[in-house]
Scaffold this active site. Sequence first.
Site, PDB file in Angstrom:
ATOM      1  N   TYR A 134       0.835  -1.203   0.000  1.00  0.00           N
ATOM      2  CA  TYR A 134       0.000   0.000   0.000  1.00  0.00           C
ATOM      3  C   TYR A 134       0.874   1.259   0.000  1.00  0.00           C
ATOM      4  O   TYR A 134       1.717   1.429   0.886  1.00  0.00           O
ATOM      5  CB  TYR A 134      -0.907  -0.039   1.228  1.00  0.00           C
TER       6      TYR A 134
ATOM      7  N   ASP B 178      -1.069  -6.295   9.488  1.00  0.00           N
ATOM      8  CA  ASP B 178      -2.158  -5.421   9.058  1.00  0.00           C
ATOM      9  C   ASP B 178      -3.287  -6.326   8.572  1.00  0.00           C
ATOM     10  O   ASP B 178      -3.184  -6.961   7.525  1.00  0.00           O
ATOM     11  CB  ASP B 178      -1.677  -4.498   7.940  1.00  0.00           C
TER      12      ASP B 178
ATOM     13  N   ILE C  98      -6.665  -5.320   8.186  1.00  0.00           N
ATOM     14  CA  ILE C  98      -7.844  -4.463   8.058  1.00  0.00           C
ATOM     15  C   ILE C  98      -8.838  -4.961   7.009  1.00  0.00           C
ATOM     16  O   ILE C  98      -9.954  -4.447   6.945  1.00  0.00           O
ATOM     17  CB  ILE C  98      -7.446  -3.001   7.771  1.00  0.00           C
TER      18      ILE C  98
ATOM     19  N   LYS D 236     -12.499  -0.776   6.135  1.00  0.00           N
ATOM     20  CA  LYS D 236     -12.657  -1.667   4.983  1.00  0.00           C
ATOM     21  C   LYS D 236     -13.710  -2.740   5.248  1.00  0.00           C
ATOM     22  O   LYS D 236     -14.598  -2.958   4.427  1.00  0.00           O
ATOM     23  CB  LYS D 236     -11.320  -2.317   4.640  1.00  0.00           C
TER      24      LYS D 236
END
Length: 475
Positions: free
Chosen positions: A145, A230, A232, A268
């Site tokens: 990202y 991560d 999410i 998300k």
Amino acid sequence: MVAISKIATGNGHGEDSPYFDGWKAYETNPFHPIDRPDGVIQMGLAENQLCFNFIKKWVMEHPEASLCSAEGVNKFKETALFQDYHGMPEFREAVAKFMGKVRGGRVKFDPDRIVMSGGATGAHEMVAFCLADPGEAFLVPTPYYPGFDRDLRWRTGVKLVPVVCESSNNFKITRAALEAAYEKAKEANLRVKGLLITNPSNPLGTILDQDTLKGIVKFINEKNIHLIGDEIYAATVFMEPEFVSISEIIEEVECNRDLIHIVYSLSKDMGFPGFRVGIVYSYNDAVVSCARKMSSFGLVSSQTQHLIAKMLSDDDFVDRFIVESKEQLLKRHKYFTLSLSQVGIGSLKSNAGLFIWMDLRKLLKEKTFDAEMDLWRVIINEVKLNVSPGSSFHCDEPGWFRVCFANMDDNTMEVALLRITTFMHKHNEAMVPRKLCRRASLKLSLSRRMDDFMSQNMMSPHSPIPQSPLVRART
């Protein structure tokens, strides 16, 4: 002119990336079906808008969740007054329970380890601050990202060292790649403090299997470095294999739990980026303590905590939401990738996320990142779609693009697909005969075409999650 700080005037934010340039092009000329039918369609925003009717129904049925209603006003004063850094107990309990449900109930989370932050952006910076000093480094598998360059580096002074993953093995994280990155950091006199993994992956839309996760835990244990997971996109897995959290892996393998940290968010999984609900969950007591002190710089508003606590405490709603979200994402993903394949566009096999990793390598004039940027400019300026080039995700190979599919309504998606079809015809690059590309019923309503598609392809939401087909362009 009075000088301001070097951090403020530097380019640490990363705003000069084509990832953000695409957003600027959209903001300058945003698509609207009536006011701007020739505007840029936003396909660079990983946002989940597919379940808002479902959520809206719950909100209408539970006016007490709002402080600005007759049913909820009695809670207004106590919610509006000062709240400590820990957050409301009912909020932390509801989030911890939701995190467990998203992971299939296979693991439980301690509400006392829930630390609030202003979205995942704030959570990542918080973790970086707690774990590393300026000049120290984190390893990050590519592609990753683009916002990580801002979130982890800008104000902390932390360095990011890419772990190069390649398309030849579907961008898997290998021990060899991890070791190569670790050695490269050492050669650059960088002290490696941790490894950041994104699972499910943004931008790939893939998940890490148990063997890979176990290998990663073994690697960080041997190196005595931290692991930041991560997660999410945990609830966006819509096809088998199912998501496996790092929290499950550490129940199965021996490791130093003080090295394990999870970043989570509701942006998300629930589609609530505007609420700025970010979470740090650490198994390290010192990190929890430090992060909680830091959370004063980015607390979640008490009004939001109140609403989220009510919503996520409703077990029936949560259970139905998780099913509904998977169903809607599967439906959109299958339709979108099938439509692309009919005009000769392939993508990486994926089963999660709000996007696909689109393969346009065959459209490049040459196999260079300059050629990728040339193609991207055509897509932005002529096709009028904001898609994100792989180079902005630090991808090691030109020709890949992230395309978001869950941040628009059905009609806008159909306009985007029509633009892509027209673009492929115009450039005569399609890998299928033109007669197969032409949609005999372009003017047929999207709803009818979607219904026809789903009647042939979709299973009941109570059926087992289907295996994901490898989406490749026909030859």
